[in-house]
Design an enzyme around this catalytic site. Structure first.
Site, PDB file in Angstrom:
ATOM      1  N   SER A  33      -4.738  38.734  51.885  1.00 41.52           N
ATOM      2  CA  SER A  33      -4.702  37.467  52.621  1.00 41.52           C
ATOM      3  C   SER A  33      -3.598  37.474  53.668  1.00 41.52           C
ATOM      4  O   SER A  33      -2.447  37.791  53.363  1.00 41.52           O
ATOM      5  CB  SER A  33      -4.422  36.304  51.677  1.00 41.52           C
ATOM      6  OG  SER A  33      -5.390  36.237  50.687  1.00 41.52           O
ATOM      7  N   HIS A  64      -9.973  35.874  55.299  1.00 38.94           N
ATOM      8  CA  HIS A  64     -10.571  37.157  54.908  1.00 38.94           C
ATOM      9  C   HIS A  64     -11.809  37.396  55.764  1.00 38.94           C
ATOM     10  O   HIS A  64     -12.810  36.706  55.624  1.00 38.94           O
ATOM     11  CB  HIS A  64     -10.969  37.145  53.435  1.00 38.94           C
ATOM     12  CG  HIS A  64      -9.806  37.296  52.512  1.00 38.94           C
ATOM     13  ND1 HIS A  64      -9.423  38.509  52.003  1.00 38.94           N
ATOM     14  CD2 HIS A  64      -8.928  36.395  52.037  1.00 38.94           C
ATOM     15  CE1 HIS A  64      -8.355  38.344  51.235  1.00 38.94           C
ATOM     16  NE2 HIS A  64      -8.037  37.070  51.235  1.00 38.94           N
ATOM     17  N   HIS A  86     -12.890  38.294  45.991  1.00 41.83           N
ATOM     18  CA  HIS A  86     -12.141  37.929  44.789  1.00 41.83           C
ATOM     19  C   HIS A  86     -13.081  37.481  43.681  1.00 41.83           C
ATOM     20  O   HIS A  86     -14.152  36.929  43.939  1.00 41.83           O
ATOM     21  CB  HIS A  86     -11.179  36.767  45.099  1.00 41.83           C
ATOM     22  CG  HIS A  86     -10.204  37.056  46.190  1.00 41.83           C
ATOM     23  ND1 HIS A  86     -10.546  36.962  47.513  1.00 41.83           N
ATOM     24  CD2 HIS A  86      -8.912  37.447  46.149  1.00 41.83           C
ATOM     25  CE1 HIS A  86      -9.490  37.278  48.252  1.00 41.83           C
ATOM     26  NE2 HIS A  86      -8.487  37.574  47.455  1.00 41.83           N
ATOM     27  N   TYR A  88     -12.682  34.911  41.840  1.00 41.37           N
ATOM     28  CA  TYR A  88     -12.828  33.442  41.827  1.00 41.37           C
ATOM     29  C   TYR A  88     -13.917  32.936  42.780  1.00 41.37           C
ATOM     30  O   TYR A  88     -14.315  31.782  42.722  1.00 41.37           O
ATOM     31  CB  TYR A  88     -11.490  32.741  42.138  1.00 41.37           C
ATOM     32  CG  TYR A  88     -10.900  33.028  43.499  1.00 41.37           C
ATOM     33  CD1 TYR A  88     -11.467  32.518  44.662  1.00 41.37           C
ATOM     34  CD2 TYR A  88      -9.769  33.813  43.621  1.00 41.37           C
ATOM     35  CE1 TYR A  88     -10.926  32.798  45.906  1.00 41.37           C
ATOM     36  CE2 TYR A  88      -9.217  34.091  44.854  1.00 41.37           C
ATOM     37  CZ  TYR A  88      -9.796  33.589  45.996  1.00 41.37           C
ATOM     38  OH  TYR A  88      -9.270  33.872  47.220  1.00 41.37           O
ATOM     39  N   GLU A  89     -14.395  33.822  43.675  1.00 42.71           N
ATOM     40  CA  GLU A  89     -15.478  33.391  44.565  1.00 42.71           C
ATOM     41  C   GLU A  89     -16.804  33.299  43.814  1.00 42.71           C
ATOM     42  O   GLU A  89     -17.789  32.804  44.368  1.00 42.71           O
ATOM     43  CB  GLU A  89     -15.591  34.360  45.750  1.00 42.71           C
ATOM     44  CG  GLU A  89     -14.375  34.278  46.668  1.00 42.71           C
ATOM     45  CD  GLU A  89     -14.374  35.338  47.760  1.00 42.71           C
ATOM     46  OE1 GLU A  89     -15.216  35.249  48.657  1.00 42.71           O
ATOM     47  OE2 GLU A  89     -13.537  36.255  47.693  1.00 42.71           O
ATOM     48  N   ALA A 116      -1.407  39.384  49.100  1.00 45.23           N
ATOM     49  CA  ALA A 116      -0.403  38.325  49.170  1.00 45.23           C
ATOM     50  C   ALA A 116      -0.135  37.906  47.730  1.00 45.23           C
ATOM     51  O   ALA A 116      -1.063  37.824  46.924  1.00 45.23           O
ATOM     52  CB  ALA A 116      -0.945  37.149  49.959  1.00 45.23           C
ATOM     53  N   MET A 217      -4.168  37.071  42.827  1.00 43.24           N
ATOM     54  CA  MET A 217      -5.537  36.861  42.337  1.00 43.24           C
ATOM     55  C   MET A 217      -6.453  38.044  42.666  1.00 43.24           C
ATOM     56  O   MET A 217      -7.655  37.861  42.835  1.00 43.24           O
ATOM     57  CB  MET A 217      -6.103  35.584  42.953  1.00 43.24           C
ATOM     58  CG  MET A 217      -5.246  34.350  42.706  1.00 43.24           C
ATOM     59  SD  MET A 217      -5.855  32.928  43.620  1.00 43.24           S
ATOM     60  CE  MET A 217      -4.484  31.776  43.399  1.00 43.24           C
ATOM     61  N   SER A 218      -5.879  39.231  42.772  1.00 40.65           N
ATOM     62  CA  SER A 218      -6.708  40.381  43.167  1.00 40.65           C
ATOM     63  C   SER A 218      -6.113  41.665  42.607  1.00 40.65           C
ATOM     64  O   SER A 218      -5.428  41.654  41.592  1.00 40.65           O
ATOM     65  CB  SER A 218      -6.750  40.463  44.693  1.00 40.65           C
ATOM     66  OG  SER A 218      -5.461  40.745  45.214  1.00 40.65           O
ATOM     67  N   ASN A 241       5.160  33.334  48.930  1.00 42.39           N
ATOM     68  CA  ASN A 241       5.786  32.091  48.464  1.00 42.39           C
ATOM     69  C   ASN A 241       6.584  32.380  47.206  1.00 42.39           C
ATOM     70  O   ASN A 241       6.339  33.367  46.524  1.00 42.39           O
ATOM     71  CB  ASN A 241       4.702  31.041  48.171  1.00 42.39           C
ATOM     72  CG  ASN A 241       3.671  31.560  47.199  1.00 42.39           C
ATOM     73  OD1 ASN A 241       2.837  32.406  47.538  1.00 42.39           O
ATOM     74  ND2 ASN A 241       3.734  31.096  45.968  1.00 42.39           N
ATOM     75  N   HIS A 253      -2.445  27.484  50.335  1.00 40.34           N
ATOM     76  CA  HIS A 253      -3.049  28.661  50.968  1.00 40.34           C
ATOM     77  C   HIS A 253      -2.507  28.824  52.390  1.00 40.34           C
ATOM     78  O   HIS A 253      -2.349  29.942  52.871  1.00 40.34           O
ATOM     79  CB  HIS A 253      -4.573  28.516  50.972  1.00 40.34           C
ATOM     80  CG  HIS A 253      -5.295  29.730  51.498  1.00 40.34           C
ATOM     81  ND1 HIS A 253      -5.166  30.986  50.914  1.00 40.34           N
ATOM     82  CD2 HIS A 253      -6.142  29.888  52.549  1.00 40.34           C
ATOM     83  CE1 HIS A 253      -5.910  31.855  51.597  1.00 40.34           C
ATOM     84  NE2 HIS A 253      -6.508  31.219  52.587  1.00 40.34           N
TER      85      HIS A 253
HETATM   86  N1  HPA Z   1      -0.029  32.718  42.933  1.00 40.26           N
HETATM   87  C1  HPA Z   1      -1.176  33.419  42.894  1.00 40.26           C
HETATM   88  N2  HPA Z   1      -1.663  34.067  43.932  1.00 40.26           N
HETATM   89  C2  HPA Z   1      -0.973  34.015  45.081  1.00 40.26           C
HETATM   90  C3  HPA Z   1       0.221  33.291  45.188  1.00 40.26           C
HETATM   91  C4  HPA Z   1       0.720  32.598  44.056  1.00 40.26           C
HETATM   92  O1  HPA Z   1       1.771  31.943  44.077  1.00 40.26           O
HETATM   93  N3  HPA Z   1       0.648  33.439  46.467  1.00 40.26           N
HETATM   94  C5  HPA Z   1      -0.253  34.227  47.093  1.00 40.26           C
HETATM   95  N4  HPA Z   1      -1.243  34.581  46.258  1.00 40.26           N
END
Ligand code: HPA
Length: 278
Positions: A33, A64, A86, A88-89, A116, A217-218, A241, A253
């Site tokens: 991402s 993406h 991903h 989750y999609e 990310a 998440m990947s 973050n 996001h």
């Molecule tokens: N958590 C999960 N996935 C992420 C995060 C997060 O804080 N930041 C970027 N992808």
């Protein structure tokens, strides 16, 4: 029984790509991402949207792009995934890892995976880059392993070793390149969750307790599939973050995409350096 991806499906996807390219990629690169811009510097690029490839899932997430970019970076033949898919999609584990299977059938020996991630280590700041030295397969621990189903014996063994998911030599190479280029490189363990909800403060405290330095998440399913087929893997997390262990801040996001702008040039330096050295 659930529908699992078959070798025939993998090969028909690989064939659709092979028909359009004249090089054999040496390195597969998955862009996370906010890191998609890297694909724009690929030279002599052939771009193939995922929607043109049989059996391929299509990325539905903003940030993406959803295509392969095949060409050269630093003079090395590469196959770049501009946008990943991903879990989750709503796709299956087999579908989200199909691109890595396709790389294997195209004879790609190495994988650079980027993502990310939220920084769980208290010293990590947004904009940092973390070399992934190991991973926590939390999705797998709850029954979501991409290798579930009939084993593809042509590619790898039923019970693959996972003692070194991330290649030690590639890690050393990344450390050296970071040093040579003045890039501060963090190191640590990436925990893979399914998402799409971000973590609660209690989730994050749990993750820290079990040794996670970053969370995303990947990546984890892709690396398991890569190792099943004996690819050598380098992993880089862009810390977008700071994980919110006490509930005092909110994660969005948008901030993940925004941080990608700071992270991309650093990741690009590392990826280019690694490619030069291969
Ligand atoms: N958590 C999960 N996935 C992420 C995060 C997060 O804080 N930041 C970027 N992808």
């Amino acid at each position: 029984m659930q529908n699992f991806i078959t070798l025939e499906q993998i090969d028909s996807a690989a064939q659709a790509i092979k028909k359009q390219i004249s090089i054999r990629p040496l390195v597969g690169i998955i862009l996370g991402s906010g890191l998609n811009d890297l694909a724009d510097s690929v030279q002599n690029a052939v771009r193939i949207p995922y929607s043109d490839i049989p059996n391929f899932p299509v990325s539905t997430v903003h940030g993406h792009a959803g295509r392969f970019v095949i060409g050269e970076l630093e003079g090395k033949p590469v196959l770049v995934m501009q946008g990943r898919i991903h879990y989750y999609e709503g796709y299956t584990m087999g579908q989200i890892t199909l691109p890595v299977r396709v790389m294997q059938r195209l004879g790609v020996p190495s994988l650079i995976v980027t993502n990310a991630a939220g920084g769980v280590h208290p010293d990590f700041e947004p904009g940092d880059v973390m070399l992934i030295t190991d991973q926590l397969n939390l999705m797998g621990m709850s029954g979501l392993n991409p290798l579930m189903g009939p084993n593809l014996d042509e590619i790898g063994t039923r019970f693959p070793d996972m003692s070194r998911p991330y290649d030690y030599e590639y890690c050393d190479l990344a450390r050296k390149i970071a040093k040579d280029n003045g890039v501060t490189l963090r190191e640590g363990i990436y925990a893979g969750l399914s998402g799409p909800s971000f973590e609660s403060p209690a989730d994050l405290r749990f993750l820290r307790l079990v040794g996670a330095d970053a969370v995303g998440m990947s990546t984890v399913p892709e690396v398991i599939i890569a190792r099943h087929g004996n690819m050598r893997v380098l992993g880089l997390s862009g810390i977008s973050n700071k994980a919110n262990l006490d509930g005092s801040t909110v994660t969005t996001h948008e901030e993940v995409i925004e941080a990608g702008k700071v992270i991309t040039p650093k990741v690009e330096k590392l990826v280019r350096g690694v490619l030069r050295s291969l």
